[in-house]
Design an enzyme around this catalytic site. Structure first.
Site, short mmCIF file in Angstrom:
data_model
loop_
_atom_site.label_atom_id
_atom_site.label_comp_id
_atom_site.label_asym_id
_atom_site.label_seq_id
_atom_site.Cartn_x
_atom_site.Cartn_y
_atom_site.Cartn_z
N HIS A 87 -12.96 -72.15 -11.23
CA HIS A 87 -14.34 -71.56 -11.81
C HIS A 87 -14.93 -72.12 -13.33
O HIS A 87 -15.62 -71.28 -13.78
CB HIS A 87 -14.14 -69.51 -11.76
CG HIS A 87 -13.78 -69.45 -10.58
ND1 HIS A 87 -14.99 -69.08 -9.82
CD2 HIS A 87 -12.72 -68.58 -10.36
CE1 HIS A 87 -14.21 -68.52 -8.20
NE2 HIS A 87 -12.91 -68.61 -8.33
N GLU B 144 1.33 -66.81 -22.59
CA GLU B 144 2.48 -67.06 -23.26
C GLU B 144 2.77 -68.16 -23.25
O GLU B 144 3.07 -68.42 -24.58
CB GLU B 144 3.03 -65.85 -22.59
CG GLU B 144 4.12 -66.35 -24.14
CD GLU B 144 4.45 -65.14 -24.98
OE1 GLU B 144 2.98 -65.32 -25.61
OE2 GLU B 144 5.73 -65.81 -26.40
N ARG C 295 7.09 -63.08 -43.53
CA ARG C 295 5.74 -62.38 -43.91
C ARG C 295 4.55 -63.23 -44.10
O ARG C 295 3.43 -63.13 -44.36
CB ARG C 295 5.82 -60.85 -44.68
CG ARG C 295 7.24 -60.07 -43.78
CD ARG C 295 7.43 -58.80 -44.46
NE ARG C 295 6.66 -58.12 -44.54
CZ ARG C 295 6.18 -57.15 -44.12
NH1 ARG C 295 6.94 -57.27 -43.17
NH2 ARG C 295 4.75 -55.98 -43.77
N LYS D 53 4.14 -63.56 -39.50
CA LYS D 53 5.11 -62.81 -38.43
C LYS D 53 4.54 -61.62 -38.09
O LYS D 53 3.78 -60.78 -37.11
CB LYS D 53 6.68 -62.61 -38.27
CG LYS D 53 7.50 -62.08 -37.94
CD LYS D 53 8.85 -62.84 -37.26
CE LYS D 53 9.08 -61.72 -35.87
NZ LYS D 53 8.10 -62.57 -34.55
N TRP E 129 1.08 -63.58 -47.59
CA TRP E 129 -0.39 -64.48 -46.84
C TRP E 129 -1.91 -63.83 -47.29
O TRP E 129 -1.60 -62.97 -47.71
CB TRP E 129 0.10 -63.77 -45.53
CG TRP E 129 -0.45 -63.56 -44.06
CD1 TRP E 129 0.17 -64.86 -43.88
CD2 TRP E 129 -1.67 -63.40 -43.97
NE1 TRP E 129 -1.57 -65.77 -42.91
CE2 TRP E 129 -1.93 -64.54 -42.66
CE3 TRP E 129 -2.98 -62.85 -44.19
CZ2 TRP E 129 -3.23 -64.55 -41.86
CZ3 TRP E 129 -3.98 -62.69 -43.23
CH2 TRP E 129 -4.51 -63.32 -42.58
N ASN F 189 1.00 -55.43 -51.16
CA ASN F 189 1.01 -56.15 -49.40
C ASN F 189 -0.04 -54.85 -49.02
O ASN F 189 -0.13 -53.78 -49.16
CB ASN F 189 2.24 -55.95 -48.62
CG ASN F 189 2.01 -55.53 -46.96
OD1 ASN F 189 1.50 -56.81 -46.73
ND2 ASN F 189 2.67 -54.82 -46.46
N GLY F 190 -1.38 -55.30 -48.59
CA GLY F 190 -2.71 -55.07 -47.87
C GLY F 190 -3.49 -54.85 -47.85
O GLY F 190 -3.62 -56.49 -48.46
N CYS G 151 2.37 -60.60 -46.18
CA CYS G 151 2.79 -60.35 -47.41
C CYS G 151 4.00 -60.02 -47.74
O CYS G 151 4.12 -58.62 -46.50
CB CYS G 151 2.02 -59.41 -49.35
SG CYS G 151 0.53 -60.70 -48.43
N GLU H 100 0.18 -72.21 -31.02
CA GLU H 100 0.69 -71.42 -32.17
C GLU H 100 2.49 -72.69 -33.07
O GLU H 100 1.52 -72.54 -34.31
CB GLU H 100 2.01 -70.24 -32.10
CG GLU H 100 2.40 -69.56 -33.19
CD GLU H 100 2.66 -68.48 -32.88
OE1 GLU H 100 2.84 -68.41 -31.25
OE2 GLU H 100 2.81 -67.19 -33.64
N LYS I 77 2.76 -70.32 -27.09
CA LYS I 77 3.14 -70.55 -27.67
C LYS I 77 2.88 -71.83 -27.69
O LYS I 77 3.19 -72.46 -29.36
CB LYS I 77 4.94 -70.21 -27.20
CG LYS I 77 5.85 -70.10 -28.03
CD LYS I 77 6.06 -68.19 -28.16
CE LYS I 77 4.53 -67.80 -29.06
NZ LYS I 77 5.30 -66.36 -29.22
O1 M6R Z 1 4.13 -57.37 -34.48
P1 M6R Z 1 3.86 -57.26 -32.93
O2 M6R Z 1 4.50 -57.75 -31.75
O3 M6R Z 1 2.65 -56.10 -33.02
O4 M6R Z 1 2.88 -58.90 -33.07
C1 M6R Z 1 2.04 -59.67 -32.30
C2 M6R Z 1 1.42 -59.92 -33.20
O5 M6R Z 1 1.13 -60.49 -33.76
C3 M6R Z 1 2.62 -61.09 -32.30
O6 M6R Z 1 3.02 -60.72 -31.29
C4 M6R Z 1 2.21 -62.78 -32.53
O7 M6R Z 1 1.31 -63.59 -31.48
C5 M6R Z 1 3.51 -63.64 -32.56
N1 M6R Z 1 3.55 -63.87 -33.58
C6 M6R Z 1 3.04 -65.04 -31.36
O8 M6R Z 1 4.28 -65.57 -31.43
#
Ligand code: M6R
Length: 594
Positions: A490, A467, A28, A589, A74, A100-101, A2, A474, A471
């Site tokens: 394994h 990673e 956000r 984000k 969000w 927000n929260g 949010c 996601e 990606k």
């Molecule tokens: O702001 P942060 O780095 O603490 O966020 C952590 C994760 O939410 C963030 O890295 C998320 O996994 C990425 N947006 C993925 O691409």
């Protein structure tokens, strides 16, 4: 998680300012958006869906007023509908609130209020305007009514409030970010600076328990109880243009291409190549005997990478998923490092607070100056990547890797410090050469119809495999998994077929490379296509169907370069599939709830 904005200005610019701000906060959350403007009355327009749905609604219904608030959502409580979109109002329609929260005691408050108030949404937020309504009805002045209502809230919140006939926006924060912007003819409140960066570079970061009031002419920050607080005004060092797409189709692609510059900024003034030393403004005095990292998502992968850097220097190090750390805190003896792009991730903040309560010294490695994490930790190391808008972390991962190298070099050293420093110096140019020569798009096309995508790596390249998979899943919504190369046999090998390409990161020509090549052969024997990401030092190419090349470099920087290739494969796969790359479904984000 949010985005909220408030604006107190003059003339008729407020509505446009709010919508502009929301466009900068959409990263956000993008389940719904809404605005409220206050004059003699409060007018609210809100819509489920992305900001364009609100824009369309505003074409026919355009509220007027010089003070206003806005929200991009969000969802946490209730699905993304018009009714659940913010702002929320009281029964009289005189009060509007964005939040927000998560208000943890909302159910108790709602039960208490339900007898006399009508609730129109499923949200936790809606209790706030009704609490304000009651306080106003009991004779409280508007500002006092907002303070009284906020004092009843438990949980995390950044709230902004407008009230009919009042030319001010009121706001308060606890555990959710809130920043105030100061211009000559207007004042702003927002979850993040990009919301108003086009109008000012002067900001005041609010802390938990603080309350703000802005009008066109003045701003004040006090405690929730009303005591004065001495706040300093900071200057933001990046330009508003940095939050635009600069001609790229997506923020993510722009941010992938910004990596050379981001890395230069990260290293600038911190590395003395002649002396083989790193200068981090006193952080080098830390000299930990043991390090624990806490982080989430991509930042957790950077933390896993950092573990190797400290262990190579003989310093015990572990990385923890922040959400798990707080649940079962391990024994402490040393420094706890939070890695976070935003510096606002609730799980990471919570883990760091647990660590601090238990006596640890804490360090924030973050992109966000002024973030809660940077302010709460004993020390902060800024990765200087510049604003990252795409929900998928890209340039900030590379900058985290670089910054964590600097942290390791400065605090615990490395046997081959000069070689690492030389590789870091060359890194921006090496990333540029990957960007200029990559065949990622071709490979993305080739494997578009795959059942799943697997990523393997060993040592420093294991976090890169994780990673790469994160990606891919996601932004493409395709099934992807990352594995330690040696772990494949394994169990996960059972998943491997001729329709599951395996991306193998193999760098150098040492024992690790040889072992990973053994794992590649196991995959090849099961007819799976293999894409090797390699610096060409080993003979992995012989067993691969395709190769994504990276320049020969130090193993530490090879992990940065290999990841750039994998970012591009995911990007092009998602782009060909027509996915909303910058705003993947269900995600946001900055994750400011636990
Ligand atoms: O702001 P942060 O780095 O603490 O966020 C952590 C994760 O939410 C963030 O890295 C998320 O996994 C990425 N947006 C993925 O691409």
């Amino acid at each position: 998680m949010c985005g909220i904005i408030g604006c107190a200005g003059r003339g008729d610019a407020t509505l446009d300012t709010l919508v502009h701000g929301l466009s900068k906060l959409e990263y956000r959350g993008y389940d719904s958006a809404g605005v409220a403007l206050a004059g003699a009355d409060v007018e609210v327009v809100k819509k489920a869906g992305e900001l364009d749905a609100l824009r369309e609604a505003l074409e026919t219904d355009s509220p007027a007023g010089t003070v206003g608030i806005g929200h991009t959502r969000w969802s946490t409580h209730g699905p993304p509908t018009d009714a659940n979109a913010h702002p929320h109002q009281d029964c009289t329609g005189d009060v509007a609130v964005v939040h927000n929260g998560i208000i943890e005691n909302y159910q108790a408050l709602r039960d208490e209020l339900s007898e006399d108030h009508e609730f129109l949404s499923d949200t936790d937020t809606e209790v706030v305007p009704h609490l304000i309504e009651d306080a106003l009805a009991a004779g409280a002045e508007p500002e006092a009514a907002v303070r009284e209502a906020v004092a009843r809230l438990e949980g995390s919140y950044a709230v902004a409030v407008v009230i009919s006939g009042v030319d001010a926006v009121f706001a308060a924060r606890n555990d959710s970010p809130l920043v105030l912007g100061i211009a000559d003819d207007a004042h702003y409140l927002a979850s993040d600076v990009p919301a108003f960066r086009a109008f000012t570079d002067r900001v005041v970061y609010l802390d938990d328990g603080e309350f703000a009031r802005i009008t066109a002419d003045e701003w004040t920050v006090t405690t929730l109880e009303g005591s004065a607080v001495d706040k300093s005004v900071s200057r933001v060092e990046w330009d508003a243009e940095e939050t635009g797409k600069s001609g790229y189709d997506h923020f993510m692609l722009k941010e992938i291409h910004e990596q050379p510059r981001a890395l230069r900024q990260c290293l600038q003034g911190r590395v003395d190549e002649m002396r083989g030393q790193v200068d981090l403004d006193g952080l080098e005095r830390l000299q930990p005997t043991r390090v624990q990292f806490v982080a989430c998502g991509t930042s957790y992968h950077a933390a896993l990478y950092a573990v190797h850097l400290f262990q190579q220097a003989g310093v015990p190090a572990q990385a923890f998923l922040a959400s798990e750390y707080a649940t079962s805190p391990p024994p402490l003896d040393g420094v706890v490092v939070g890695v976070s792009q935003s510096g606002e991730t609730a799980d990471t903040l919570s883990a760091l607070r647990v660590a601090r309560r238990r006596g640890a010294k804490t360090v924030a490695v973050t992109n966000t100056v002024g973030s809660t994490m940077a302010r709460e930790c004993d020390e902060a190391l800024f990765i200087r990547a510049g604003p990252e808008i795409g929900v998928a972390a890209s340039k900030t991962f590379a900058s985290q890797q670089a910054a964590l190298n600097l942290l390791a070099l400065a605090t615990v050293g490395a046997d081959d410090a000069r070689a690492v420093i030389a590789a870091l110096r060359d890194l921006p140019g090496d990333v540029q050469s990957v960007l200029d020569s990559t065949r990622a798009e071709e490979i993305a096309e080739e494997y578009l119809d795959s059942d799943a995508y697997f990523f393997i790596g060993r040592g420093l390249q294991y976090p890169v495999a994780l990673e790469g998979a994160l990606k891919m899943k996601e932004i493409t919504y395709e099934h992807a998994e990352g594995f330690a190369a040696g772990e494949l046999k394994h169990g996960p090998l059972a998943l491997v077929t001729e329709n599951t390409p395996v991306f193998a990161v193999v760098t150098g020509d040492g024992e690790q490379a040889r072992k990973t090549i053994g794992n590649v052969k196991e995959v090849e024997a099961r007819d799976a296509p293999v894409v090797a990401v390699t610096d060409g030092q080993s003979d992995v190419e012989r067993y691969a169907d395709h190769v994504l090349e990276i320049p020969e470099t130090h193993p530490r920087t090879a992990a940065v370069l290999a990841n750039v290739q994998l970012q591009l494969v995911s990007y092009h796969t998602a782009n060909t599939l027509g996915r909303p790359i910058d705003k993947p479904r269900n995600l946001a984000k900055s994750v400011t709830v636990e």
